[in-house]
Scaffold this motif. Structure first.
Motif, short mmCIF file in Angstrom:
data_model
loop_
_atom_site.label_atom_id
_atom_site.label_comp_id
_atom_site.label_asym_id
_atom_site.label_seq_id
_atom_site.Cartn_x
_atom_site.Cartn_y
_atom_site.Cartn_z
N GLU A 152 7.36 83.68 -67.64
CA GLU A 152 8.75 84.09 -67.91
C GLU A 152 9.73 82.92 -67.74
OE1 GLU A 152 10.06 86.97 -69.05
OE2 GLU A 152 7.98 87.55 -69.41
N LEU A 153 9.43 82.01 -66.84
CA LEU A 153 10.30 80.86 -66.61
C LEU A 153 10.01 79.70 -67.56
CD1 LEU A 153 10.32 80.79 -62.70
CD2 LEU A 153 12.18 81.53 -64.19
N GLY A 154 8.94 79.82 -68.34
CA GLY A 154 8.56 78.72 -69.22
C GLY A 154 8.00 77.53 -68.47
N ALA A 155 7.45 77.77 -67.27
CA ALA A 155 6.91 76.68 -66.46
C ALA A 155 5.61 76.16 -67.05
CB ALA A 155 6.68 77.14 -65.02
N SER A 156 5.44 74.86 -67.02
CA SER A 156 4.21 74.26 -67.52
C SER A 156 3.05 74.44 -66.55
CB SER A 156 4.43 72.75 -67.76
OG SER A 156 5.46 72.52 -68.69
N PHE A 157 3.35 74.48 -65.24
CA PHE A 157 2.31 74.41 -64.23
C PHE A 157 2.48 75.49 -63.16
CE2 PHE A 157 3.13 69.97 -65.59
CZ PHE A 157 1.95 69.77 -66.29
N LEU A 158 1.34 76.03 -62.73
CA LEU A 158 1.28 76.91 -61.58
C LEU A 158 0.35 76.25 -60.57
CD1 LEU A 158 1.98 79.67 -60.26
CD2 LEU A 158 -0.12 80.57 -61.32
N HIS A 159 0.93 75.80 -59.46
CA HIS A 159 0.12 75.21 -58.39
C HIS A 159 -0.48 76.33 -57.56
CE1 HIS A 159 0.13 73.33 -54.12
NE2 HIS A 159 -1.06 73.18 -54.69
N VAL A 160 -1.81 76.30 -57.40
CA VAL A 160 -2.50 77.31 -56.60
C VAL A 160 -2.99 76.64 -55.32
CG1 VAL A 160 -4.34 79.02 -56.54
CG2 VAL A 160 -3.19 78.51 -58.71
N PRO A 161 -2.24 76.75 -54.22
CA PRO A 161 -2.63 76.06 -52.98
C PRO A 161 -3.89 76.65 -52.39
CG PRO A 161 -0.73 77.48 -52.61
CD PRO A 161 -0.98 77.50 -54.08
N ALA A 162 -4.73 75.77 -51.84
CA ALA A 162 -6.04 76.18 -51.36
C ALA A 162 -5.97 77.00 -50.08
CB ALA A 162 -6.92 74.95 -51.13
N GLY A 163 -5.06 76.64 -49.20
CA GLY A 163 -4.98 77.28 -47.89
C GLY A 163 -5.76 76.52 -46.84
N LYS A 164 -5.59 76.95 -45.61
CA LYS A 164 -6.29 76.32 -44.47
C LYS A 164 -7.58 77.08 -44.17
CE LYS A 164 -2.22 74.34 -42.19
NZ LYS A 164 -1.49 74.22 -40.91
N ARG A 165 -8.59 76.31 -43.84
CA ARG A 165 -9.90 76.88 -43.51
C ARG A 165 -9.95 77.22 -42.02
NH1 ARG A 165 -14.59 74.83 -41.41
NH2 ARG A 165 -13.76 72.69 -41.44
N SER A 222 -2.00 81.69 -71.76
CA SER A 222 -0.62 81.83 -71.28
C SER A 222 0.26 80.63 -71.57
CB SER A 222 -0.62 82.08 -69.77
OG SER A 222 -1.06 80.91 -69.08
N GLY A 223 -0.35 79.47 -71.83
CA GLY A 223 0.42 78.23 -71.95
C GLY A 223 0.72 77.59 -70.62
N VAL A 224 0.23 78.17 -69.52
CA VAL A 224 0.45 77.64 -68.17
C VAL A 224 -0.83 76.96 -67.69
CG1 VAL A 224 0.99 78.23 -65.76
CG2 VAL A 224 2.12 79.44 -67.65
N ARG A 225 -0.69 75.74 -67.18
CA ARG A 225 -1.82 75.01 -66.61
C ARG A 225 -1.87 75.26 -65.10
NH1 ARG A 225 -4.33 71.13 -69.55
NH2 ARG A 225 -4.96 70.05 -67.65
N ILE A 226 -3.08 75.44 -64.58
CA ILE A 226 -3.31 75.57 -63.15
C ILE A 226 -3.52 74.18 -62.56
CG2 ILE A 226 -4.82 76.55 -61.38
CD1 ILE A 226 -3.33 78.68 -62.95
N VAL A 227 -2.81 73.87 -61.47
CA VAL A 227 -2.98 72.57 -60.83
C VAL A 227 -3.35 72.74 -59.37
CG1 VAL A 227 -1.57 71.23 -62.42
CG2 VAL A 227 -0.47 72.36 -60.49
N LEU A 228 -4.20 71.81 -58.88
CA LEU A 228 -4.74 71.84 -57.53
C LEU A 228 -4.35 70.57 -56.81
CD1 LEU A 228 -8.39 72.93 -58.48
CD2 LEU A 228 -6.31 74.32 -58.42
N GLU A 229 -3.93 70.70 -55.55
CA GLU A 229 -3.38 69.56 -54.81
C GLU A 229 -4.09 69.36 -53.48
OE1 GLU A 229 1.01 68.17 -53.14
OE2 GLU A 229 0.43 70.28 -53.04
#
Length: 256
Positions: free
Chosen positions: A97-110, A137-144
C-alpha cells in the motif's frame, strides 16, 4: 561522494526533535526524496500515504513486525511461527500500500535453549514462506546482520550468515540489507565484506562508528566505501543519529 538522489532518510533516527508526522516534510526540506522507517503499524496506511504524498516522498523500506516489547523479530523462533506469519502478512500489506520497495524481515534473537542450527533452519523456512507470499507483490524481502555489541544474541550476527540465509532461500526477490554500521563492527575487513556481498545486496544503510552519527563523524573510510557502492544502483538509507542539525550537510564536504 554519493549522490543525494539515492539517499533515503530513516525517520526513526532523523528529525527526532519533531513529531513523527512532521518528519516527512522535514526530510523533504533537507533535500531527501525518499524515506524509510521500521515501524509503520501505529498509523493507518492511508495516513502514511497522505504524509508521503504531501511531502513528495517515496517510501523505500519498512520492517515486518518485531514482536513484543524489546524484541527484534520472531522469524527464528519455531514456537512463534503463527505469529510470524500473521505479522508478515500485515507487513507485506503495508509495504504494498505504501509502494515500498523493501520489507526487512528481522531474524530475532536466539534464546539459550534453542540451538543455532534449529533457529537458522526455522528462519530460512519462514523466509522461504515469506518469499512465496511476496512473489507477485513487487516487494523485495531483505535480511540484515546486526552487530554483537548492539544486538547480542541476534541470529544473523555477520554478513556471511545473512548471505547464507539468502542463498538457502534461493529466490530472486530475497536479498541482503547491508548495514555499513553493523558490518564495520563485526567484519575483519569492511571493504572486503562490502565487495564480497554487494552482489547479493538489495539495500544499504549507513552510519558511522563509533556513535552512529552521519558519515565523517567516526572512523569508517567513507570515500572508499562510497567508491565501492558505485556498483550498487539502489537506495542508501541514512540510519544515523545526526551530530549536526543539517541531515545532509556531510554530502557537501569530503568525509575521511
Amino acid at each position: 561522494m554519493i549522490g543525494t538522489a539515492r539517499l533515503a532518510a530513516n525517520l526513526k533516527w532523523l528529525f527526532t526533535e519533531l513529531p513523527f508526522e512532521q518528519r516527512f516534510e522535514a526530510a523533504a526540506a533537507a533535500g531527501f526524496t525518499a524515506v524509510e522507517y521500521p515501524d509503520p503499524y501505529p498509523y493507518p496506511v492511508a495516513t502514511l500515504r497522505r504524509w508521503l504524498a504531501d511531502a513528495g516522498l517515496t517510501q523505500v523500506l519498512i520492517n515486518s513486525p518485531m514482536g513484543g516489547p524489546g524484541e527484534v523479530g520472531t522469524a527464528c523462533l519455531p514456537e512463534r511461527r503463527a505469529e510470524f506469519r500473521a505479522g508478515l502478512a500485515l507487513g507485506l500489506g503495508y509495504a504494498v500500500e505504501l509502494g515500498a520497495s523493501f520489507l526487512h524481515v528481522p531474524a530475532g534473537k536466539r534464546p539459550a535453549h534453542l540451538s543455532r542450527d534449529r533457529a537458522f533452519a526455522c528462519y530460512v523456512a519462514n523466509i522461504a514462506w515469506a518469499a512465496q507470499q511476496s512473489r507477485d507483490s513487487g516487494v523485495r524481502i531483505v535480511l540484515e546482520a546486526q552487530n554483537k555489541r548492539d544486538a547480542p544474541g541476534f541470529l544473523l550476527d555477520d554478513q556471511a550468515h545473512a548471505a547464507a540465509a539468502v542463498e538457502a532461500v534461493g529466490a530472486d526477490h530475497v536479498g541482503l540489507l547491508f548495514d555499513v554500521y553493523h558490518a564495520h563492527q563485526d567484519e575483519p575487513d569492511l571493504l572486503a565484506a562490502l565487495t564480497e556481498f554487494l552482489p547479493l545486496t538489495s539495500h544499504v544503510q549507513i552510519a558511522d562508528v563509533p556513535g552512529r552519527g552521519e558519515p565523517g563523524t567516526g572512523d569508517i573510510p567513507w570515500p572508499a566505501v562510497f567508491e565501492a557502492l558505485r556498483a550498487h544502483e539502489g537506495w542508501i538509507g541514512c540510519e544515523y543519529r545526526p551530530h549536526s542539525p543539517d541531515g545532509l550537510g556531510w554530502t557537501r564536504q569530503e568525509t575521511r
